[in-house]
Design a protein around this motif. Structure first.
Motif, PDB file in Angstrom:
ATOM      1  N   LEU A 178       0.835  -1.200   0.000  1.00 24.32           N
ATOM      2  CA  LEU A 178       0.000   0.000   0.000  1.00 24.32           C
ATOM      3  C   LEU A 178       0.872   1.254   0.000  1.00 24.32           C
ATOM      4  O   LEU A 178       1.887   1.313   0.677  1.00 24.32           O
ATOM      5  N   GLN A 179       0.422   2.243  -0.744  1.00 21.72           N
ATOM      6  CA  GLN A 179       1.149   3.512  -0.785  1.00 21.72           C
ATOM      7  C   GLN A 179       0.148   4.657  -0.720  1.00 21.72           C
ATOM      8  O   GLN A 179      -0.836   4.676  -1.460  1.00 21.72           O
ATOM      9  N   ALA A 180       0.422   5.611   0.157  1.00 20.89           N
ATOM     10  CA  ALA A 180      -0.420   6.806   0.237  1.00 20.89           C
ATOM     11  C   ALA A 180      -0.227   7.634  -1.021  1.00 20.89           C
ATOM     12  O   ALA A 180       0.865   7.692  -1.588  1.00 20.89           O
ATOM     13  N   SER A 221      -9.973   5.047   5.321  1.00 19.63           N
ATOM     14  CA  SER A 221      -9.176   5.347   4.139  1.00 19.63           C
ATOM     15  C   SER A 221     -10.071   5.319   2.904  1.00 19.63           C
ATOM     16  O   SER A 221     -11.273   5.061   2.997  1.00 19.63           O
ATOM     17  N   TYR A 271      -9.965   4.631  -1.638  1.00 22.42           N
ATOM     18  CA  TYR A 271      -9.272   4.222  -2.852  1.00 22.42           C
ATOM     19  C   TYR A 271      -9.967   4.889  -4.028  1.00 22.42           C
ATOM     20  O   TYR A 271     -11.197   4.891  -4.127  1.00 22.42           O
ATOM     21  N   THR A 309      -6.279   8.638   4.798  1.00 25.34           N
ATOM     22  CA  THR A 309      -5.329   8.386   3.719  1.00 25.34           C
ATOM     23  C   THR A 309      -6.059   7.886   2.479  1.00 25.34           C
ATOM     24  O   THR A 309      -7.018   7.123   2.580  1.00 25.34           O
ATOM     25  N   TYR A 356      -5.243   5.550  -0.610  1.00 27.23           N
ATOM     26  CA  TYR A 356      -4.224   4.551  -0.933  1.00 27.23           C
ATOM     27  C   TYR A 356      -4.305   4.115  -2.391  1.00 27.23           C
ATOM     28  O   TYR A 356      -5.363   4.126  -3.010  1.00 27.23           O
TER      29      TYR A 356
END
Length: 196
Positions: free
Chosen positions: A31-33, A78, A80, A150, A152
């Motif tokens: 996972l990447q912010a 979060s 997406y 966040t 992601y």
């Protein structure tokens, strides 16, 4: 007596969330912010998957496309953002039950879906729910985006590839059952006019 039963159910749910994580929970490198998109790129559509609650936040929720490609492993609080071509797309996820969303989206428009979580029989009951016109939660979209700590995106790595390969047969069976079989009445739909 009812209070004791309720407390035991909540405790069991908390333990099941901690012990039975979905997706690639053991590999944080997947996972990447990323920065939040306010509009889709020209000629594309944008679908926001919101999980504003941290209820069951330790349990991530893997979302796949209809071809079995993992799109995200979404933790609590979060979001997406899925950029895609206009047309039809399928999204699949499961925890205590299977969710399938069939989306038909148009270019240059923004769509939204919720990742809802509640208590399930064995593990958290997480569902994908498209925000159709008339859904009262559409009025809360700004609040959902504020609460998502966040946004992601998925880093494709060997762990993700292994997870996809391990679930290829399951995705094929879900497609067979939900898109052309006896469970087709359980497919939720996101239509072109469900855009913001």
């Amino acid at each position: 007596m009812m209070r004791i039963i309720k407390d035991l159910i909540q405790l069991a749910f908390a333990f099941s969330c901690a012990a039975m994580m979905t997706g690639c929970a053991s590999s944080p490198a997947h996972l990447q912010a990323t920065s939040r998109l306010s509009q889709p790129p020209p000629g594309k559509a944008l679908i926001n998957f919101h999980r504003p609650s941290n209820y069951g936040g330790m349990e991530k929720y893997a979302i796949f496309d209809g071809d079995g490609n993992m799109l995200i492993d979404l933790p609590g609080r979060s979001e997406y953002q899925h950029v895609c071509a206009p047309g039809k797309h399928v999204f699949i996820g499961w925890a205590d039950q299977v969710s399938v969303v069939e989306a038909e989206v148009e270019a240059d428009k923004i769509y939204d879906a919720m990742v809802d979580i509640g208590m399930g029989w064995v593990r958290a009951n997480i569902k994908l729910i498209p925000l159709n016109q008339g859904d009262p939660r559409r009025a809360e979209l700004a609040e959902f985006e504020r609460r998502a700590t966040t946004v992601y995106q998925l880093n494709r790595n060997d762990h993700v590839a292994q997870y996809e390969a391990a679930h290829k047969g399951r995705i094929e069976q879900i497609r067979k059952d939900f898109l052309a079989g006896a469970k087709s009445d359980r497919v939720r739909r996101l239509k072109p006019d469900d855009a913001r």
